[in-house]
Write a protein that holds these residues in place. Structure first.
Motif, PDB file in Angstrom:
ATOM      1  N   THR A 176       0.605  -1.131   0.139  1.00  0.00           N
ATOM      2  CA  THR A 176       0.148   0.238  -0.120  1.00  0.00           C
ATOM      3  C   THR A 176       0.785   1.296   0.012  1.00  0.00           C
ATOM      4  O   THR A 176       0.488   2.220  -0.616  1.00  0.00           O
ATOM      5  CB  THR A 176      -0.787  -0.150   1.271  1.00  0.00           C
ATOM      6  N   ALA A 177       2.126   1.258   0.983  1.00  0.00           N
ATOM      7  CA  ALA A 177       2.703   2.413   0.842  1.00  0.00           C
ATOM      8  C   ALA A 177       3.472   2.628  -0.308  1.00  0.00           C
ATOM      9  O   ALA A 177       3.760   3.730  -0.737  1.00  0.00           O
ATOM     10  CB  ALA A 177       3.751   2.276   1.992  1.00  0.00           C
ATOM     11  N   LEU A 178       3.811   1.628  -1.028  1.00  0.00           N
ATOM     12  CA  LEU A 178       4.387   1.885  -2.218  1.00  0.00           C
ATOM     13  C   LEU A 178       3.700   1.798  -3.683  1.00  0.00           C
ATOM     14  O   LEU A 178       4.222   2.244  -4.462  1.00  0.00           O
ATOM     15  CB  LEU A 178       5.564   0.496  -2.459  1.00  0.00           C
ATOM     16  N   LYS A 179       2.362   1.539  -3.288  1.00  0.00           N
ATOM     17  CA  LYS A 179       1.522   1.588  -4.514  1.00  0.00           C
ATOM     18  C   LYS A 179       2.055   0.634  -5.686  1.00  0.00           C
ATOM     19  O   LYS A 179       2.238   0.812  -6.849  1.00  0.00           O
ATOM     20  CB  LYS A 179       1.400   2.996  -4.890  1.00  0.00           C
ATOM     21  N   VAL A 180       2.138  -0.753  -5.191  1.00  0.00           N
ATOM     22  CA  VAL A 180       3.160  -1.738  -6.151  1.00  0.00           C
ATOM     23  C   VAL A 180       1.812  -1.971  -7.368  1.00  0.00           C
ATOM     24  O   VAL A 180       0.872  -2.338  -7.104  1.00  0.00           O
ATOM     25  CB  VAL A 180       3.270  -2.932  -5.301  1.00  0.00           C
TER      26      VAL A 180
END
Length: 202
Positions: free
Chosen positions: A159-163
């Motif tokens: 979620t933090a990286l928007k993978v």
């Protein structure tokens, strides 16, 4: 105290005892869960022999990972990702055990990490059971430190990286705490590509 009052009191005590007995014991179950999981994964963790996950340092945490925690794949300990990646450049590689390109790329990253001047490499296993990931790393002879971001559709690291939906996906975290997606190449075929991508994103 009359006989009727005594019976009423006894009935009330019995009712309370029955309610307490039927209450869910969430605290007990949650406390037992991690230890059971850890015990079940112990053989796979031993076979994989992963390097320790990075420890939190004194540097300012990486802002994009603020409050993000994941389990260290090698020992199950909780890792504060923002603090663990702070203070020095790092290559973060997101992979899954079912991902065929990941199977090709992980040994390349292992080889790169052993070279002089390489930045730290942290693997992030996603969308697959931890045991499957450990077994794959053992099979490939890859011992890179890795965190487990859960086997569901979206974990805190993803979620933090928007993978993106296609894996693998790599990111460079700079010493200043900036996070940069590596788009070219999407999959590393050799260590020269890794080094060039790291230098290009720095």
């Amino acid at each position: 105290m009359t006989t009727v009052t005594k019976w009423a009191l006894a009935a009330a005590v019995l009712a309370v005892a029955l309610i307490v007995a039927l209450l869910p014991r969430g605290g007990d179950d949650s406390a037992a869960g991690p230890s059971e999981d850890s015990a079940a994964l112990a053989p796979a963790r031993s076979a994989a022999a992963l390097q320790p996950c990075p420890a939190a340092g004194p540097a300012q945490p990486v802002k994009q990972f603020d409050g993000v925690e994941a389990d260290c794949l090698g020992d199950g300990a909780s890792v504060d990702v923002g603090k663990a990646l702070a203070g020095a450049p790092a290559l973060v590689n997101v992979w899954a055990s079912w991902c065929e390109p990941c199977r090709t790329e992980l040994p390349v990253l292992q080889e790169y990490a052993r070279q002089p001047g390489a930045v730290r490499v942290l693997g992030v296993q996603v969308q697959s059971p931890a045991e499957d990931g450990l077994n794959l790393l053992a099979k490939l002879g890859v011992h890179l430190p890795s965190v487990f971001d859960g086997d569901g559709p979206g974990g805190p690291v993803r979620t933090a990286l928007k993978v993106p939906s296609s894996l693998p996906a790599s990111y460079l975290v700079t010493a200043a705490g900036e996070v940069r997606f590596i788009a070219n190449p999407r999959t590393f075929g050799n260590t020269d590509q890794v080094r060039a991508a790291v230098e290009g994103a720095s």
